[in-house]
Design a protein around this motif. Sequence first.
Motif, short mmCIF file in Angstrom:
data_model
loop_
_atom_site.label_atom_id
_atom_site.label_comp_id
_atom_site.label_asym_id
_atom_site.label_seq_id
_atom_site.Cartn_x
_atom_site.Cartn_y
_atom_site.Cartn_z
N ILE A 159 58.33 -44.49 57.89
CA ILE A 159 59.66 -43.96 57.55
C ILE A 159 60.79 -44.61 58.34
O ILE A 159 61.92 -44.64 57.87
CB ILE A 159 59.71 -42.42 57.67
CG1 ILE A 159 59.49 -41.96 59.12
CG2 ILE A 159 58.71 -41.78 56.71
CD1 ILE A 159 59.73 -40.47 59.34
N VAL A 160 60.50 -45.13 59.53
CA VAL A 160 61.53 -45.81 60.32
C VAL A 160 61.90 -47.13 59.65
O VAL A 160 63.08 -47.41 59.41
CB VAL A 160 61.07 -46.02 61.78
CG1 VAL A 160 62.08 -46.88 62.55
CG2 VAL A 160 60.86 -44.68 62.47
N ASP A 161 60.89 -47.95 59.34
CA ASP A 161 61.17 -49.23 58.71
C ASP A 161 61.72 -49.08 57.30
O ASP A 161 62.43 -49.96 56.80
CB ASP A 161 59.93 -50.12 58.72
CG ASP A 161 59.61 -50.64 60.12
OD1 ASP A 161 60.54 -50.73 60.96
OD2 ASP A 161 58.44 -50.96 60.38
N LEU A 162 61.40 -47.97 56.62
CA LEU A 162 61.98 -47.72 55.31
C LEU A 162 63.46 -47.35 55.41
O LEU A 162 64.17 -47.37 54.42
CB LEU A 162 61.25 -46.58 54.59
CG LEU A 162 60.00 -46.93 53.83
CD1 LEU A 162 59.32 -45.68 53.28
CD2 LEU A 162 60.30 -47.91 52.71
N GLY A 163 63.91 -47.01 56.62
CA GLY A 163 65.31 -46.62 56.80
C GLY A 163 65.56 -45.17 56.45
O GLY A 163 66.70 -44.77 56.17
N LEU A 164 64.52 -44.35 56.48
CA LEU A 164 64.66 -42.94 56.13
C LEU A 164 65.17 -42.08 57.28
O LEU A 164 65.67 -40.99 57.06
CB LEU A 164 63.33 -42.38 55.63
CG LEU A 164 62.77 -43.00 54.35
CD1 LEU A 164 61.44 -42.35 53.98
CD2 LEU A 164 63.76 -42.91 53.20
N ARG B 171 66.99 -36.22 61.86
CA ARG B 171 67.46 -36.06 60.49
C ARG B 171 66.93 -37.24 59.70
O ARG B 171 67.10 -38.39 60.11
CB ARG B 171 68.99 -36.01 60.43
CG ARG B 171 69.56 -34.69 60.90
CD ARG B 171 71.02 -34.50 60.54
NE ARG B 171 71.89 -35.56 60.99
CZ ARG B 171 72.45 -35.64 62.20
NH1 ARG B 171 72.22 -34.71 63.09
NH2 ARG B 171 73.23 -36.66 62.50
N PHE B 172 66.27 -36.94 58.59
CA PHE B 172 65.72 -38.01 57.76
C PHE B 172 65.99 -37.69 56.30
O PHE B 172 66.32 -36.56 55.94
CB PHE B 172 64.22 -38.20 58.03
CG PHE B 172 63.33 -37.14 57.43
CD1 PHE B 172 62.64 -37.39 56.26
CD2 PHE B 172 63.18 -35.91 58.04
CE1 PHE B 172 61.82 -36.42 55.70
CE2 PHE B 172 62.36 -34.94 57.51
CZ PHE B 172 61.68 -35.19 56.33
N THR B 173 65.85 -38.70 55.48
CA THR B 173 66.09 -38.54 54.06
C THR B 173 64.85 -38.96 53.27
O THR B 173 63.81 -39.27 53.86
CB THR B 173 67.34 -39.35 53.62
OG1 THR B 173 67.74 -38.92 52.32
CG2 THR B 173 67.08 -40.85 53.65
N LEU B 174 64.98 -38.95 51.98
CA LEU B 174 63.90 -39.31 51.08
C LEU B 174 64.32 -40.49 50.23
O LEU B 174 65.52 -40.73 50.04
CB LEU B 174 63.56 -38.11 50.18
CG LEU B 174 63.26 -36.80 50.91
CD1 LEU B 174 63.21 -35.63 49.93
CD2 LEU B 174 61.97 -36.92 51.68
N GLY C 148 59.53 -33.90 50.79
CA GLY C 148 60.33 -33.66 51.98
C GLY C 148 59.67 -32.69 52.95
O GLY C 148 59.61 -32.93 54.15
N GLY C 149 59.16 -31.59 52.43
CA GLY C 149 58.50 -30.60 53.29
C GLY C 149 57.23 -31.14 53.92
O GLY C 149 56.94 -30.84 55.08
N ASN D 279 63.81 -29.89 66.04
CA ASN D 279 64.62 -29.56 64.87
C ASN D 279 64.55 -30.76 63.94
O ASN D 279 65.15 -31.80 64.21
CB ASN D 279 66.09 -29.30 65.26
CG ASN D 279 66.26 -27.98 65.99
OD1 ASN D 279 65.59 -27.01 65.68
ND2 ASN D 279 67.14 -27.96 66.97
N ILE D 280 63.79 -30.61 62.88
CA ILE D 280 63.59 -31.70 61.94
C ILE D 280 64.26 -31.27 60.64
O ILE D 280 63.95 -30.20 60.10
CB ILE D 280 62.09 -31.98 61.70
CG1 ILE D 280 61.31 -32.06 63.02
CG2 ILE D 280 61.92 -33.22 60.84
CD1 ILE D 280 61.76 -33.14 63.98
N GLU D 281 65.16 -32.11 60.14
CA GLU D 281 65.95 -31.74 58.97
C GLU D 281 65.92 -32.84 57.91
O GLU D 281 66.10 -34.01 58.22
CB GLU D 281 67.40 -31.50 59.42
CG GLU D 281 68.33 -31.07 58.34
CD GLU D 281 69.77 -30.89 58.86
OE1 GLU D 281 70.61 -30.52 58.02
OE2 GLU D 281 70.05 -31.14 60.04
N VAL D 282 65.69 -32.43 56.67
CA VAL D 282 65.79 -33.34 55.54
C VAL D 282 67.23 -33.31 55.06
O VAL D 282 67.78 -32.24 54.80
CB VAL D 282 64.86 -32.91 54.38
CG1 VAL D 282 64.98 -33.87 53.21
CG2 VAL D 282 63.43 -32.78 54.83
#
Length: 182
Positions: free
Chosen positions: A101-106, A125-128, A136-137, A157-160
């Motif tokens: 997810i880091v290399d994907l830029g999420l 904070r990450f996205t999809l 996401g969950g 605290n992990i947030e989508v």
Amino acid sequence: MAVNEMVSLSRDCKVSIIPSGETMILATGTEVWITQALGGSYTVMTGTGHMVRIDNRDADAIGKEVTPPPGSTKGAAGGSLEKMVWEQLKTCYDPEIPVNIVDLGLVYHCGVTPLAEGGNQVDVRFTLTAPGCGMGGVLKRDIEGKVARIPDVTQCNIEVVLDPPWNQGLMSMAAQLQLGLM
């Protein structure tokens, strides 16, 4: 791990359907094809065409060893806490794409805040890759579990987030090369 390795489930197994994130139970004896084995989880295809994710804790159901996540030992030494968090984030994978997810830029934000009572709070904070993706969950629980194992992390605290929307330009050059986009 062989890609497209066919195995039969040795026991009933709770899985997450990709990309909806809904859960279902695959019965003992169900044949599945392993298509991705990264970051301690497995993406498999069922004979009925479902693509599903099997968590590391259920790896034994497909004949694989349940393994602790990398760097998961409390009290482990080495590096700054923020660096350790980023290293754990790199062990989290999109179940459909063989890139972390880091290399994907999420991952849009990763911060560490010392707490007055001791320990540290980690905020991520990450996205999809797609706003309608139901994973996401699943990814959030994966991130929480791995970050919580880092020494001196007492709160997560992990947030989508979906804004700004993800795009391929956020991917690292290595990820773009790996996926044949360059």
